[in-house]
Motif scaffolding. Structure first.
Motif, PDB file in Angstrom:
ATOM      1  N   VAL A 213       0.785  -1.107  -0.018  1.00 34.93           N
ATOM      2  CA  VAL A 213      -0.017  -0.070   0.097  1.00 34.93           C
ATOM      3  C   VAL A 213       0.824   1.025  -0.026  1.00 34.93           C
ATOM      4  CG1 VAL A 213      -1.679   1.428   1.230  1.00 34.93           C
ATOM      5  CG2 VAL A 213      -1.604  -1.214   1.227  1.00 34.93           C
ATOM      6  N   GLU A 214       0.616   2.009  -1.043  1.00 29.85           N
ATOM      7  CA  GLU A 214       1.688   3.296  -1.118  1.00 29.85           C
ATOM      8  C   GLU A 214       0.959   4.698  -1.192  1.00 29.85           C
ATOM      9  OE1 GLU A 214       4.512   2.630  -4.295  1.00 29.85           O
ATOM     10  OE2 GLU A 214       5.359   0.773  -3.588  1.00 29.85           O
ATOM     11  N   THR A 215      -0.355   4.488  -1.412  1.00 25.04           N
ATOM     12  CA  THR A 215      -0.831   5.848  -1.485  1.00 25.04           C
ATOM     13  C   THR A 215      -2.171   5.945  -0.627  1.00 25.04           C
ATOM     14  OG1 THR A 215      -2.584   5.271  -3.187  1.00 25.04           O
ATOM     15  CG2 THR A 215      -0.404   5.920  -4.001  1.00 25.04           C
ATOM     16  N   HIS A 216      -2.572   7.158  -0.162  1.00 26.88           N
ATOM     17  CA  HIS A 216      -3.653   7.582   0.776  1.00 26.88           C
ATOM     18  C   HIS A 216      -4.994   6.775  -0.028  1.00 26.88           C
ATOM     19  CE1 HIS A 216      -7.074  10.081   2.201  1.00 26.88           C
ATOM     20  NE2 HIS A 216      -6.320  10.015   3.370  1.00 26.88           N
ATOM     21  N   GLY A 217      -5.025   7.016  -1.202  1.00 29.68           N
ATOM     22  CA  GLY A 217      -6.233   6.521  -2.014  1.00 29.68           C
ATOM     23  C   GLY A 217      -6.372   5.035  -1.741  1.00 29.68           C
ATOM     24  N   GLU A 218      -5.207   4.210  -2.089  1.00 30.75           N
ATOM     25  CA  GLU A 218      -5.295   2.962  -2.027  1.00 30.75           C
ATOM     26  C   GLU A 218      -5.621   2.424  -0.734  1.00 30.75           C
ATOM     27  OE1 GLU A 218      -1.891   2.348  -5.024  1.00 30.75           O
ATOM     28  OE2 GLU A 218      -1.354   1.773  -2.961  1.00 30.75           O
ATOM     29  N   ALA A 219      -4.994   2.899   0.438  1.00 23.96           N
ATOM     30  CA  ALA A 219      -5.322   2.558   1.884  1.00 23.96           C
ATOM     31  C   ALA A 219      -7.088   2.967   2.463  1.00 23.96           C
ATOM     32  CB  ALA A 219      -4.630   3.573   3.026  1.00 23.96           C
ATOM     33  N   LEU A 220      -7.665   4.002   1.973  1.00 20.45           N
ATOM     34  CA  LEU A 220      -8.955   4.228   2.083  1.00 20.45           C
ATOM     35  C   LEU A 220      -9.902   3.165   1.463  1.00 20.45           C
ATOM     36  CD1 LEU A 220      -9.382   7.995   2.471  1.00 20.45           C
ATOM     37  CD2 LEU A 220      -9.305   6.232   4.038  1.00 20.45           C
ATOM     38  N   TRP A 221      -9.532   3.054   0.120  1.00 19.67           N
ATOM     39  CA  TRP A 221     -10.492   2.158  -0.840  1.00 19.67           C
ATOM     40  C   TRP A 221     -10.353   0.657  -0.368  1.00 19.67           C
ATOM     41  CZ3 TRP A 221     -10.413  -2.438  -2.971  1.00 19.67           C
ATOM     42  CH2 TRP A 221     -11.810  -2.762  -3.880  1.00 19.67           C
ATOM     43  N   LEU A 222      -9.251   0.254   0.117  1.00 12.82           N
ATOM     44  CA  LEU A 222      -9.153  -1.074   0.783  1.00 12.82           C
ATOM     45  C   LEU A 222      -9.882  -1.133   1.909  1.00 12.82           C
ATOM     46  CD1 LEU A 222      -5.129  -1.623  -0.331  1.00 12.82           C
ATOM     47  CD2 LEU A 222      -7.035  -3.194  -0.930  1.00 12.82           C
ATOM     48  N   GLY A 223      -9.599  -0.197   2.919  1.00  8.24           N
ATOM     49  CA  GLY A 223     -10.234  -0.358   4.315  1.00  8.24           C
ATOM     50  C   GLY A 223     -11.779  -0.492   4.108  1.00  8.24           C
ATOM     51  N   ARG A 224     -12.597   0.483   2.823  1.00  7.70           N
ATOM     52  CA  ARG A 224     -13.907   0.541   2.716  1.00  7.70           C
ATOM     53  C   ARG A 224     -14.197  -0.849   2.289  1.00  7.70           C
ATOM     54  NH1 ARG A 224     -13.383   6.658   0.303  1.00  7.70           N
ATOM     55  NH2 ARG A 224     -13.187   7.729   2.373  1.00  7.70           N
ATOM     56  N   ALA A 225     -13.341  -1.225   1.569  1.00  3.94           N
ATOM     57  CA  ALA A 225     -13.776  -2.768   0.603  1.00  3.94           C
ATOM     58  C   ALA A 225     -13.829  -3.957   2.061  1.00  3.94           C
ATOM     59  CB  ALA A 225     -12.580  -3.025  -0.363  1.00  3.94           C
ATOM     60  N   GLY A 226     -13.301  -3.547   3.214  1.00  7.99           N
ATOM     61  CA  GLY A 226     -13.118  -4.682   4.270  1.00  7.99           C
ATOM     62  C   GLY A 226     -11.784  -5.123   4.512  1.00  7.99           C
ATOM     63  N   ILE A 227     -10.777  -4.553   3.621  1.00 10.72           N
ATOM     64  CA  ILE A 227      -9.533  -5.082   3.885  1.00 10.72           C
ATOM     65  C   ILE A 227      -8.690  -4.046   4.720  1.00 10.72           C
ATOM     66  CG2 ILE A 227      -7.445  -5.926   2.598  1.00 10.72           C
ATOM     67  CD1 ILE A 227      -9.018  -6.451   0.216  1.00 10.72           C
ATOM     68  N   THR A 228      -9.077  -4.193   6.041  1.00 13.24           N
ATOM     69  CA  THR A 228      -8.447  -3.207   7.133  1.00 13.24           C
ATOM     70  C   THR A 228      -6.688  -3.379   7.242  1.00 13.24           C
ATOM     71  OG1 THR A 228      -9.287  -4.489   8.915  1.00 13.24           O
ATOM     72  CG2 THR A 228     -10.586  -2.958   7.627  1.00 13.24           C
ATOM     73  N   ARG A 229      -6.545  -4.748   7.219  1.00 17.36           N
ATOM     74  CA  ARG A 229      -5.043  -5.130   7.657  1.00 17.36           C
ATOM     75  C   ARG A 229      -4.115  -4.911   6.195  1.00 17.36           C
ATOM     76  NH1 ARG A 229      -4.953  -8.604  12.134  1.00 17.36           N
ATOM     77  NH2 ARG A 229      -6.738  -8.096  13.374  1.00 17.36           N
TER      78      ARG A 229
END
Length: 264
Positions: A213-229
Motif C-alpha cells: 500500500v503506497e497511497t492514501h487512496g489505496e489505503a482508504l479504498w481497501l479499508g472501505r472494501a473490508g481489507i483493513t489489515r
C-alpha cells in the motif's frame, strides 16, 4: 542441543556460522479498524542496510538450512531487544525445512532464552516460485499450527497456482501482492479481483492483508472494501534494527476518515 534435521547428530551442513553478516529491518502491518500496529515483519538486510538481495544472493544450497535458522534467531533476538509487543512475522524457506519438529528447535531455544512468546510468531512463505512438493509444504503448515504458530501465504496473486495452493494448504493468512493493490482506488478490474479475493478469504476463514500500500487512496479504498489489515510504504518503510515511529496518531486520523465516509 537440537538434532540435525537429517539425522540424530548435528552436521556441518546445519551447524556453524555463516560466511557473511546480515541483520533485519522491521516493517509494520497495521489494522485500520483498530488503528494499531498488529505485527512487524522482519526483512533481511545487509549490516549497512544493504538490500535483501545482497544477502540472499550469497545463500547457496549448502547454506540454505543454516541461513533459514539464523534468520529466525536474529529476528527473535532483535524483536526482543527492541521491546516489540506485537506479533513478529518471519519469512521461511520451505525447501530448508526437512522436518518441522527438528527444524523448529533453534526457534524454540532462542524464544525461551529471550522470553519471546511463541504464540506471537507468524511464519510467512511465498508462492512466487513453483511449489513442487505441496504435500511437504502442507506438512510444515499443519505442524506449525499444531505447535501454536500462525502461517501466512505471501505474494498472493503474483505467482503460480494461487487457487490450486488453497485447495491443499490451509494458511491462517494470505498477503495480497502489490500487483493487485497498485492503483486499486482507480482501477475497476483490480477492485473486482480484490472484492473476490476478500470474499474467498472470508469463506475460507483466512485473514487477508494487503501488501504494498503506497497511497492514501489505496489505503482508504481497501479499508472501505473490508481489507483493513495493510502493509506498505504509505505507512512506513522497513527500518534497520528499529520499530520506527509511533503510527498511532496517523492511524487514528485515517480510521476517522475511513468511517466518516463509510456508508451505513
Amino acid at each position: 542441543m537440537p538434532q540435525c534435521a537429517r539425522g540424530p547428530h548435528r552436521c556441518a551442513r546445519c551447524d556453524g556460522p555463516l560466511p557473511f553478516d546480515f541483520t533485519m529491518a522491521f516493517q509494520p502491518i497495521i489494522d485500520l479498524a483498530s488503528a494499531r500496529v498488529t505485527t512487524f515483519e522482519a526483512l533481511v538486510r545487509g549490516p549497512g542496510d544493504e538490500s535483501a538481495w545482497s544477502v540472499i544472493s550469497q545463500v547457496t544450497d549448502e547454506l540454505m538450512y543454516r541461513f533459514d535458522q539464523a534468520c529466525r534467531v536474529k529476528a527473535i533476538e532483535l524483536a526482543s531487544r527492541l521491546g516489540m509487543r506485537e506479533r513478529l512475522s518471519i519469512n521461511f524457506l520451505p525447501n530448508a525445512v526437512y522436518e518441522p519438529e527438528a527444524c523448529i528447535q533453534a526457534t524454540l531455544e532462542v524464544s525461551e532464552k529471550v522470553g519471546w512468546p511463541t504464540e506471537r510468531l507468524v511464519f510467512e512463505f511465498t508462492e512466487t516460485e513453483r511449489v513442487t512438493d505441496q504435500a511437504h509444504l502442507k506438512h510444515i503448515i499443519d505442524s506449525y499450527r499444531e505447535m501454536g504458530f500462525t502461517t501466512a501465504l505471501d505474494d498472493f496473486g503474483n505467482g503460480y497456482a494461487n487457487l490450486d495452493l488453497l485447495t491443499v494448504l490451509e494458511p491462517d493468512k494470505i498477503k495480497v501482492d502489490r500487483e493487485l493493490v497498485m492503483g486499486c482506488d482507480q482501477d475497476p478490474r483490480r477492485q473486482a479481483l480484490l472484492h473476490a479475493v476478500h470474499g474467498l478469504a472470508a469463506e475460507l476463514k483466512i485473514e487477508i492483508i494487503a501488501e504494498g500500500v503506497e497511497t492514501h487512496g489505496e489505503a482508504l479504498w481497501l479499508g472501505r472494501a473490508g481489507i483493513t489489515r495493510q502493509q506498505g510504504f504509505f505507512y512506513a518503510k522497513p527500518v534497520l534494527e528499529s520499530l520506527g515511529e509511533d503510527l498511532t496518531p496517523r492511524l487514528e486520523a485515517l480510521r476517522r476518515e475511513l468511517y466518516a465516509h463509510t456508508p451505513a
